[in-house]
Write an enzyme that holds these catalytic residues in place. Structure first.
Site, PDB file in Angstrom:
ATOM      1  N   ASN A   1      43.430  40.903  49.549  1.00  0.00           N
ATOM      2  CA  ASN A   1      44.741  40.310  49.820  1.00  0.00           C
ATOM      3  C   ASN A   1      45.866  41.239  49.379  1.00  0.00           C
ATOM      4  O   ASN A   1      46.573  40.980  48.411  1.00  0.00           O
ATOM      5  CB  ASN A   1      44.863  38.957  49.109  1.00  0.00           C
ATOM      6  CG  ASN A   1      43.685  38.067  49.389  1.00  0.00           C
ATOM      7  OD1 ASN A   1      42.596  38.306  48.877  1.00  0.00           O
ATOM      8  ND2 ASN A   1      43.869  37.080  50.220  1.00  0.00           N
TER       9      ASN A   1
ATOM     10  N   HIS B   1      36.206  31.298  49.504  1.00  0.00           N
ATOM     11  CA  HIS B   1      37.060  30.501  48.609  1.00  0.00           C
ATOM     12  C   HIS B   1      37.086  29.120  49.240  1.00  0.00           C
ATOM     13  O   HIS B   1      37.674  28.939  50.305  1.00  0.00           O
ATOM     14  CB  HIS B   1      38.455  31.132  48.577  1.00  0.00           C
ATOM     15  CG  HIS B   1      39.467  30.343  47.827  1.00  0.00           C
ATOM     16  ND1 HIS B   1      39.419  30.180  46.473  1.00  0.00           N
ATOM     17  CD2 HIS B   1      40.562  29.663  48.246  1.00  0.00           C
ATOM     18  CE1 HIS B   1      40.446  29.432  46.086  1.00  0.00           C
ATOM     19  NE2 HIS B   1      41.150  29.109  47.145  1.00  0.00           N
TER      20      HIS B   1
ATOM     21  N   ASP C   1      39.064  35.918  37.825  1.00  0.00           N
ATOM     22  CA  ASP C   1      40.057  35.550  38.839  1.00  0.00           C
ATOM     23  C   ASP C   1      41.413  36.164  38.460  1.00  0.00           C
ATOM     24  O   ASP C   1      42.451  35.515  38.512  1.00  0.00           O
ATOM     25  CB  ASP C   1      40.161  34.033  38.993  1.00  0.00           C
ATOM     26  CG  ASP C   1      40.975  33.634  40.215  1.00  0.00           C
ATOM     27  OD1 ASP C   1      41.043  34.440  41.154  1.00  0.00           O
ATOM     28  OD2 ASP C   1      41.556  32.536  40.225  1.00  0.00           O
TER      29      ASP C   1
ATOM     30  N   GLY D   1      47.999  31.595  40.268  1.00  0.00           N
ATOM     31  CA  GLY D   1      47.076  32.559  39.663  1.00  0.00           C
ATOM     32  C   GLY D   1      47.511  33.047  38.301  1.00  0.00           C
ATOM     33  O   GLY D   1      48.677  32.944  37.933  1.00  0.00           O
TER      34      GLY D   1
END
Lengths: 109, 428
Positions: B100, B185, B310, B329
């Site tokens: 990403n 995901h 993560d 996040g």
């Protein structure tokens, strides 16, 4: 596929082993609206007939294709035109005669 | 490089079933020459410099399967250099990077760029992922075969999910033919629409729209149903709920797949969000305490294979906003091991289980020869004082972005040294 008596392979080199005739089929781009394939170049890399893949077939194997061909997608252009291996032109020419004959038989019945 | 000798260490190497007091020798070329209880003062050359670790632990370098790096496009959040410095301070020596970025990692030419940057700027092992679909739009597949040949380790849309089941089944077909690893995901967009935190009392109190656990479960169920028909290498990136654990427990009897969990979901729950703490806005969201306990139990039972950080660096300007506007996040690669050790100190998990899910399990899923202390292998390892107390302070963090979810948390256990290919690249 098994029920049709067909052995399916996803590794082209394995599938070509000891083949007498390699018949390529046209990638029907016009029917491929929803992502069956990521790209033509990847299809060519894995499933296009190229000289190195053809080496796995018998040394005198014939190449066929009902046409029209997508050169550089399902078949390498050099192989398509190789007069020693490819019978594609004859196949297409005779295909017309066969279709004419079929039509005649059915129409006369 | 000179030979390096360590003795009196607690060595844990799940890959080789080593859990004993002993020593370790790194040879001149940075490979592991010997390891285990056989290595002690009795059989080492006296004149050499021998480091007595006095009971500190040696673990294989951690393999973190879910890391976001800002290169290319978001270098102000994190670049390869800052990522590797942060990783080393947490004992992480191999990372799997998410696609990403801007532009997205979805074609062969950008992989060349990525590998060059990774090689020139990074001190750790970078294993890049490419996206499943072009530009992460969820419509057209990327060139799995060509990308894999270029060194792509796995395919995932990272923070996005493949919604179309027809496309997903084609992806699995391609992955099966080419032997690719797919990482999903799991989140159904319709059910999770506009959601920010777990559905429940906290969401109601705070007046925030929510992401129900079924948004995750329904997608896992769908994918695992597809997987029964097309058996490819499939990994669920992160589980977050008790129900999801129940599903995978049942499905594991029928079909082969692997799954992971974020350290955030193992250590925190929705109550930690308190008064709109945006630094705890995560995906998947933090859920109930029951869910957290079920996830820990899932690891214990071997249902969940890996723990990930993560690690998602976000600048403060993206985080210090109203809850709905704030980025999702948390940064976490530096605290991954210490926070995981909390589960050991509070008797939730065995140390070996934790280390296994941070080293040998991810390496096995990725099919890489990392996360172990095998003789002849690169000496990627960390030396850890598992009792050392410390407090997480964001200004002490090395990562370019300081969006930790555990600011001011008291932790026990700290990485003292980290080695990559036999070179000491981090020292506390």
């Amino acid at each position: 596929m098994k029920k049709f008596g067909v052995n399916a392979f996803t590794d082209m080199k394995k599938g070509l082993k000891d083949c007498d005739i390699v018949m390529m089929l046209r990638l029907q781009n016009e029917r491929m609206s929803s992502s069956y394939l990521s790209s033509n170049r990847e299809y060519y890399e894995y499933y296009g007939l190229t000289p190195d893949k053809l080496e796995h077939a018998k040394s005198d194997a014939l190449i066929m294709h009902p046409g029209p061909m997508n050169r550089g997608i399902e078949i390498d252009t050099i192989l398509a035109d190789d007069i020693n291996k490819s019978v594609i032109k004859e196949q297409v020419e005779l295909g017309v005669a066969v279709r004419m004959a079929c039509l005649k038989i059915f129409c006369l019945k | 490089m000179k030979k390096q000798y360590f003795i009196n260490a607690n060595i844990i190497d799940p890959h080789n079933s080593i859990n004993e007091v002993g020593g370790l020798i790194i040879d001149e070329s940075g490979k592991i020459e010997a390891v285990g209880k056989k290595v002690n003062t009795n059989n080492l050359p006296i004149r050499e410099k021998i480091i007595d670790l006095k009971g500190k632990y040696i673990f294989p370098g951690l393999v973190d399967m879910r890391v976001f790096v800002g290169e290319p496009g978001y270098e102000y959040k994190e670049n390869f250099r800052t990522l590797s410095e942060a990783a080393l301070s947490g004992g992480v020596t191999s990372v799997v990077t998410m696609p990403n970025t801007d532009p997205v990692i979805d074609n062969v030419s950008i992989v060349d760029f990525l590998k060059r940057r990774g090689r020139d700027k990074s001190k750790i092992n970078i294993f890049p992922c490419a996206s499943l679909t072009k530009n992460i739009e969820g419509t057209n597949m990327t060139e799995f075969g060509l990308l894999q040949n270029k060194g792509i380790i796995a395919f995932t849309d990272g923070i996005k999910t493949i919604q179309n089941p027809r496309l997903m089944s084609r992806i699995m077909n391609s992955a099966k033919d080419l032997g690719c690893l797919i990482m999903q995901h799991a989140e159904d967009y319709e059910l999770a629409k506009n959601g920010m935190i777990n559905s429940g009392i906290i969401a109601t109190k705070l007046g925030l729209s929510s992401i129900p656990e079924i948004a995750e479960r329904i997608l896992i169920e769908r994918d695992l149903t597809l997987l029964e028909k097309v058996k490819c290498r499939y990994h669920i990136s992160q589980l977050s709920s008790q129900k999801s654990v129940e599903v995978i427990k049942y499905r594991k009897k029928v079909v082969k797949f692997t799954s992971g969990v974020s350290i955030n979901n193992l250590s925190l729950n929705e109550n930690d969000i308190g008064d709109f703490r945006t630094f705890l806005k995560l995906s998947p969201p933090l859920r109930r305490e029951e869910d957290r306990i079920a996830l820990v139990q899932g690891l214990k039972d071997g249902l969940i294979d890996v723990i990930v950080s993560d690690h998602k660096p976000e600048d403060e300007e993206s985080k210090r906003l109203t809850f709905s506007q704030a980025a999702t996040g948390a940064s976490g690669i530096e605290t991954l091991l210490s926070l995981s050790l909390e589960l050991y100190h509070n008797d939730s998990l065995k140390l070996e289980t934790i280390i296994k899910s941070l080293t040998s399990n991810p390496a096995k899923i990725l099919k890489i020869d990392k996360g172990n202390l095998s003789i002849g292998n690169d000496a990627d390892l960390c030396i850890v004082d598992i009792d050392k107390p410390w407090i997480v302070k964001k200004d002490k963090l090395i990562s370019k972005s300081k969006n930790t979810s555990i600011e001011d948390k008291k932790l026990q256990g700290k990485v003292i040294n980290t080695f990559v290919k036999g070179k000491e690249l981090f020292k506390l």
